[in-house]
Design an enzyme around this catalytic site. Structure first.
Site, PDB file in Angstrom:
ATOM      1  N   ASN A  22       7.339 -45.149  27.264  1.00 33.73           N
ATOM      2  CA  ASN A  22       8.790 -45.355  27.437  1.00 33.73           C
ATOM      3  C   ASN A  22       9.230 -44.955  28.836  1.00 33.73           C
ATOM      4  OD1 ASN A  22      10.324 -46.345  24.940  1.00 33.73           O
ATOM      5  ND2 ASN A  22       8.860 -44.895  24.076  1.00 33.73           N
ATOM      6  N   MET A 102       7.828 -33.551  22.580  1.00 32.27           N
ATOM      7  CA  MET A 102       7.494 -33.013  21.257  1.00 32.27           C
ATOM      8  C   MET A 102       7.952 -31.572  21.083  1.00 32.27           C
ATOM      9  SD  MET A 102       6.358 -35.669  19.912  1.00 32.27           S
ATOM     10  CE  MET A 102       5.620 -35.145  18.373  1.00 32.27           C
ATOM     11  N   ARG A 103       9.162 -31.298  21.528  1.00 33.55           N
ATOM     12  CA  ARG A 103       9.779 -29.990  21.280  1.00 33.55           C
ATOM     13  C   ARG A 103      11.198 -30.228  20.808  1.00 33.55           C
ATOM     14  NH1 ARG A 103       7.689 -25.321  23.655  1.00 33.55           N
ATOM     15  NH2 ARG A 103       9.761 -24.400  23.580  1.00 33.55           N
ATOM     16  N   ILE A 104      11.667 -29.338  19.973  1.00 28.27           N
ATOM     17  CA  ILE A 104      13.073 -29.413  19.565  1.00 28.27           C
ATOM     18  C   ILE A 104      13.891 -28.749  20.655  1.00 28.27           C
ATOM     19  CG2 ILE A 104      14.761 -28.595  17.874  1.00 28.27           C
ATOM     20  CD1 ILE A 104      12.537 -28.880  15.764  1.00 28.27           C
ATOM     21  N   HIS A 121      13.783 -42.883  19.018  1.00 23.36           N
ATOM     22  CA  HIS A 121      13.103 -42.526  17.775  1.00 23.36           C
ATOM     23  C   HIS A 121      12.620 -43.820  17.111  1.00 23.36           C
ATOM     24  CE1 HIS A 121      12.193 -40.100  14.259  1.00 23.36           C
ATOM     25  NE2 HIS A 121      12.710 -41.065  13.525  1.00 23.36           N
ATOM     26  N   THR A 153      22.095 -34.305  19.763  1.00 25.41           N
ATOM     27  CA  THR A 153      22.940 -33.211  19.282  1.00 25.41           C
ATOM     28  C   THR A 153      22.020 -32.197  18.605  1.00 25.41           C
ATOM     29  OG1 THR A 153      23.303 -34.417  17.237  1.00 25.41           O
ATOM     30  CG2 THR A 153      24.998 -34.654  18.947  1.00 25.41           C
TER      31      THR A 153
HETATM   32  C1  GRF Z   1       7.676 -43.216  20.824  1.00 26.95           C
HETATM   33  O1  GRF Z   1       7.286 -43.865  19.652  1.00 26.95           O
HETATM   34  C2  GRF Z   1       9.060 -42.645  20.683  1.00 26.95           C
HETATM   35  O2  GRF Z   1       9.878 -43.416  19.861  1.00 26.95           O
HETATM   36  C3  GRF Z   1       8.787 -41.305  20.036  1.00 26.95           C
HETATM   37  O3  GRF Z   1       7.607 -40.847  20.638  1.00 26.95           O
HETATM   38  C4  GRF Z   1       6.848 -41.967  21.102  1.00 26.95           C
HETATM   39  C5  GRF Z   1       6.613 -41.758  22.546  1.00 26.95           C
HETATM   40  O4  GRF Z   1       5.768 -42.724  23.107  1.00 26.95           O
HETATM   41  N1  GRF Z   1       9.913 -40.412  20.223  1.00 26.95           N
HETATM   42  P1  GRF Z   1       5.554 -42.795  24.672  1.00 26.95           P
HETATM   43  O5  GRF Z   1       5.062 -41.396  25.098  1.00 26.95           O
HETATM   44  O6  GRF Z   1       6.859 -43.129  25.314  1.00 26.95           O
HETATM   45  O7  GRF Z   1       4.505 -43.828  24.892  1.00 26.95           O
END
Ligand code: GRF
Length: 226
Positions: A22, A102-104, A121, A153
């Site tokens: 992304n 991967m953290r809140i 998401h 949020t």
């Molecule tokens: C994606 O599926 C996104 O929706 C989720 O984590 C993944 C991240 O993929 N939050 P990348 O690291 O952007 O390839």
């Protein structure tokens, strides 16, 4: 004049823990001019994150911020986020983009960037918040899956929805095949959401995000925007 040289250009800080596809979609959209912004910094809690490598390749500042040194502090999550915030401020970031982070995130960051922090998401929220959601969608037997860009949020995956895109669930789909179909849409809508923000077209009112100038925008949702 390059985007960087323009006065007042939106400055983005991306937080990512892994693959960074992304991030790459947004980097490419900035490079093509589809997104008028500058990626000021990419921050990761994982040294080996491909996202950091992608940033380095494009000459974008990349910062590995280890969480281990904070582990012994009673408010370790907040302390970590204060360190993140320092980096974001140093790079004069206007918009924070979570891309597989991967953290809140704690209120330390959320309060510093109210309605100025986005997440993507891989489900049609509010269905399937949390982790492993493509498998959960398959297990549930849904016929339509998709992805959501939302403001961040305090509730995880609960913020006001900016854009969603839908994909069909096909006979014989696996978590991998469905994830790939959803990911293609993620790469389309995340840059779109960032550009809408850059254009100042997103207005948040409670749970609703209205998009000025959007053709068929219902409250808070723009389906499959071109
Ligand atoms: C994606 O599926 C996104 O929706 C989720 O984590 C993944 C991240 O993929 N939050 P990348 O690291 O952007 O390839």
């Amino acid at each position: 004049m390059s985007a960087e040289a323009r006065q007042g250009t939106l400055r983005i800080g991306v937080l990512a823990s892994g693959r960074g596809s992304n991030l790459q979609a947004i980097v490419d959209a900035v490079a093509s001019g589809a997104v008028q912004a500058v990626i000021a910094v990419v921050i990761s809690n994982k040294q080996e994150a491909q996202a950091l490598e992608r940033a380095r390749r494009r000459g974008i500042a990349d910062v590995f911020l280890d969480s281990k040194p904070f582990a012994s502090q009673p408010d370790r999550r907040e302390a970590y986020d204060r360190a993140v915030l320092d980096v974001l401020k140093k790079h004069q970031v206007d918009l924070v983009v979570l891309a597989g982070f991967m953290r809140i995130v704690t209120p330390v960051l959320i309060a510093a960037y109210p309605n100025r922090m986005m997440n993507i998401h891989p489900s049609l929220l509010p269905a399937f918040p949390g982790l492993d959601v493509q498998q959960k969608a398959l297990d549930w037997g849904v016929k339509i899956a998709g992805c959501t860009v939302h403001f961040v949020t305090e509730g995880v995956d609960e913020g006001p929805i900016i854009i969603q895109a839908a994909v069909p669930v096909l006979e014989g789909d696996t978590a991998e095949s469905l994830s790939a179909r959803i990911l293609a849409e993620e790469h389309r809508i995340y840059p779109k959401a960032v550009q809408l923000f850059a254009e100042g077209r997103l207005k948040v009112n409670g749970r609703q995000v209205s998009i000025s100038g959007a053709e068929q925008a219902g409250p808070g949702v723009l389906l499959n925007p071109a």
